[in-house]
Design a protein around this motif. Structure first.
Motif, PDB file in Angstrom:
ATOM      1  N   ILE A 262      -2.509  21.926  -2.364  1.00 21.02           N
ATOM      2  CA  ILE A 262      -1.693  20.736  -2.122  1.00 21.02           C
ATOM      3  C   ILE A 262      -1.970  19.703  -3.207  1.00 21.02           C
ATOM      4  N   GLN A 263      -1.218  18.622  -3.165  1.00 19.57           N
ATOM      5  CA  GLN A 263      -1.443  17.524  -4.102  1.00 19.57           C
ATOM      6  C   GLN A 263      -1.801  16.261  -3.330  1.00 19.57           C
ATOM      7  N   LEU A 264      -2.881  15.631  -3.743  1.00 24.08           N
ATOM      8  CA  LEU A 264      -3.308  14.362  -3.165  1.00 24.08           C
ATOM      9  C   LEU A 264      -3.144  13.270  -4.212  1.00 24.08           C
ATOM     10  N   GLY A 265      -3.386  12.027  -3.805  1.00 26.11           N
ATOM     11  CA  GLY A 265      -3.182  10.912  -4.725  1.00 26.11           C
ATOM     12  C   GLY A 265      -1.722  10.502  -4.768  1.00 26.11           C
ATOM     13  N   GLY A 266      -1.409   9.594  -5.675  1.00 20.23           N
ATOM     14  CA  GLY A 266      -0.036   9.110  -5.783  1.00 20.23           C
ATOM     15  C   GLY A 266       0.073   7.642  -5.421  1.00 20.23           C
ATOM     16  N   ARG A 267       1.221   7.270  -4.903  1.00 21.91           N
ATOM     17  CA  ARG A 267       1.514   5.856  -4.662  1.00 21.91           C
ATOM     18  C   ARG A 267       0.965   5.389  -3.318  1.00 21.91           C
ATOM     19  N   ASN A 268       0.243   4.264  -3.357  1.00 23.91           N
ATOM     20  CA  ASN A 268      -0.226   3.586  -2.149  1.00 23.91           C
ATOM     21  C   ASN A 268       0.128   2.111  -2.247  1.00 23.91           C
ATOM     22  N   MET A 269       0.085   1.443  -1.102  1.00 27.20           N
ATOM     23  CA  MET A 269       0.329  -0.001  -1.059  1.00 27.20           C
ATOM     24  C   MET A 269      -0.917  -0.690  -0.517  1.00 27.20           C
ATOM     25  N   TYR A 270      -1.348  -1.729  -1.209  1.00 29.84           N
ATOM     26  CA  TYR A 270      -2.492  -2.521  -0.770  1.00 29.84           C
ATOM     27  C   TYR A 270      -2.074  -3.987  -0.733  1.00 29.84           C
ATOM     28  N   GLY A 271      -1.976  -4.523   0.478  1.00 30.83           N
ATOM     29  CA  GLY A 271      -1.549  -5.910   0.615  1.00 30.83           C
ATOM     30  C   GLY A 271      -0.169  -6.153   0.042  1.00 30.83           C
ATOM     31  N   GLY A 272       0.691  -5.149   0.169  1.00 32.28           N
ATOM     32  CA  GLY A 272       2.054  -5.270  -0.333  1.00 32.28           C
ATOM     33  C   GLY A 272       2.204  -4.985  -1.813  1.00 32.28           C
ATOM     34  N   ILE A 273       1.105  -4.674  -2.488  1.00 31.55           N
ATOM     35  CA  ILE A 273       1.139  -4.402  -3.930  1.00 31.55           C
ATOM     36  C   ILE A 273       1.026  -2.899  -4.159  1.00 31.55           C
ATOM     37  N   VAL A 274       1.925  -2.371  -4.973  1.00 31.49           N
ATOM     38  CA  VAL A 274       1.948  -0.935  -5.252  1.00 31.49           C
ATOM     39  C   VAL A 274       0.780  -0.559  -6.162  1.00 31.49           C
ATOM     40  N   SER A 275       0.102   0.531  -5.792  1.00 34.71           N
ATOM     41  CA  SER A 275      -0.983   1.066  -6.615  1.00 34.71           C
ATOM     42  C   SER A 275      -0.712   2.543  -6.858  1.00 34.71           C
TER      43      SER A 275
END
Length: 319
Positions: A262-275
């Protein structure tokens, strides 16, 4: 070994793992990490400042108090009676291990997913990750959970066991205090980028060797399971681990991703800010909810491997 023989420490490690497997961290019993967290918060309330020097003093004070208090308890009871010292060590080491707790936290997310309850799954995954969870899809919830289990195999199993092996409860508690510091102040945001710098770096240092042991163990376990692929796990570590922003977390995360295909990682949101996080592994298929169970199986496998190693050490010592 802080006045303990290798034989004594191995027996204490075996007993501590048994305590964690059976009892875990009961909410009604006082936990050292809660006390450490309160200490960190109290110091922050009186000492916080945008300064790396203040952050260094923070870890010096917290680690010294953690080690000294643990040593007073264990050696004080040891002085009264050796068995009291052993029991204290076993309990304190067990509080630094979190196999049962990590497993239960992952299952708490899996259960509502199994019944199609995304609302509860989002709530429970929010307990174990720092990212925004209110709008996560099912696949994103699964990914967050698998990533958390993967990374925390280092924090919850390998690192505390290694430091307990080197220095019984005092050194195991030093590690747990460091890990707690990192989880509370080791962020790169405006508030903690200076004050929490030392905590984050020292946590990276203490986890450097355990993370690499963990990657190796995941590969070994994957060779002995029909659901996992050891060769893929090994290749994923070589190809992807260095891309992770953490010098350690990428190793278990990429290993699990490779093992499961599988693939992990990628786009997350922290306090409304894209990481955007580096992606770990090659996606041979989509994530599905049983991947949470697969990550738990890897956690269990590593726990058994560690237990076997401890018991082998005891056997070799005697025979």
């Amino acid at each position: 070994m802080l006045f303990y023989s290798i034989e004594e420490i191995l027996w204490m490690l075996a007993a501590a793992m048994m305590v964690d497997w059976i009892i875990g961290d009961p909410k009604w019993f006082p936990h050292p990490v809660i006390l450490i967290g309160k200490l960190i918060k109290t110091i922050e309330n009186h000492w916080y400042g945008q300064s790396k020097v203040r952050g260094i003093w923070l870890i010096v004070v917290v680690l010294l108090l953690s080690v000294i208090s643990t040593s007073i308890i264990t050696f004080g009871l040891q002085f009264i009676h050796p068995w009291l010292g052993y029991i204290a060590n076993v309990w304190l080491i067990a509080t630094t291990i979190a196999i049962k707790g990590l497993k239960e936290a992952a299952l708490l997310v899996y259960t509502p997913l199994k019944h199609g309850n995304l609302s509860d799954a989002r709530k429970y995954v929010g307990y174990i990750v720092g990212r925004d969870t209110a709008n996560l899809s099912e696949i994103e919830i699964i990914r967050a959970t698998v990533e958390t289990v993967s990374e925390n195999i280092v924090d919850a199993v390998i690192s505390p066991l290694l430091y307990a092996l080197l220095g019984a409860a005092p050194l195991a508690m030093l590690y747990r205090a460091t890990n707690t510091l990192d989880s509370m102040v080791g962020y790169k945001n405006d508030k903690y980028k200076h004050y929490g710098w030392a905590s984050a770096r020292f946590d990276d240092l203490l986890n450097w060797i355990p993370a690499r042991f963990t990657g190796f163990f995941i590969v070994v376990i994957s060779f002995f399971s029909k659901n996992f692929n050891g060769l893929r796990a090994w290749k994923a570590i070589q190809q992807f681990a260095h891309q992770h922003p953490s010098p350690n977390s990428g190793i278990p995360e990429s290993a699990v991703a490779g093992a499961l295909g599988i693939q992990l990682g990628g786009r997350n949101m922290y306090g409304g800010i894209v990481s955007e996080r580096a992606r770990m592994g090659v996606a041979l298929r989509d994530l599905y909810r049983n991947d949470i169970l697969h990550s738990i199986h890897i956690l269990n496998g590593i726990s058994v491997l560690c237990s076997g190693g401890i018991l082998c050490g005891i056997f070799i010592y005697y025979f």
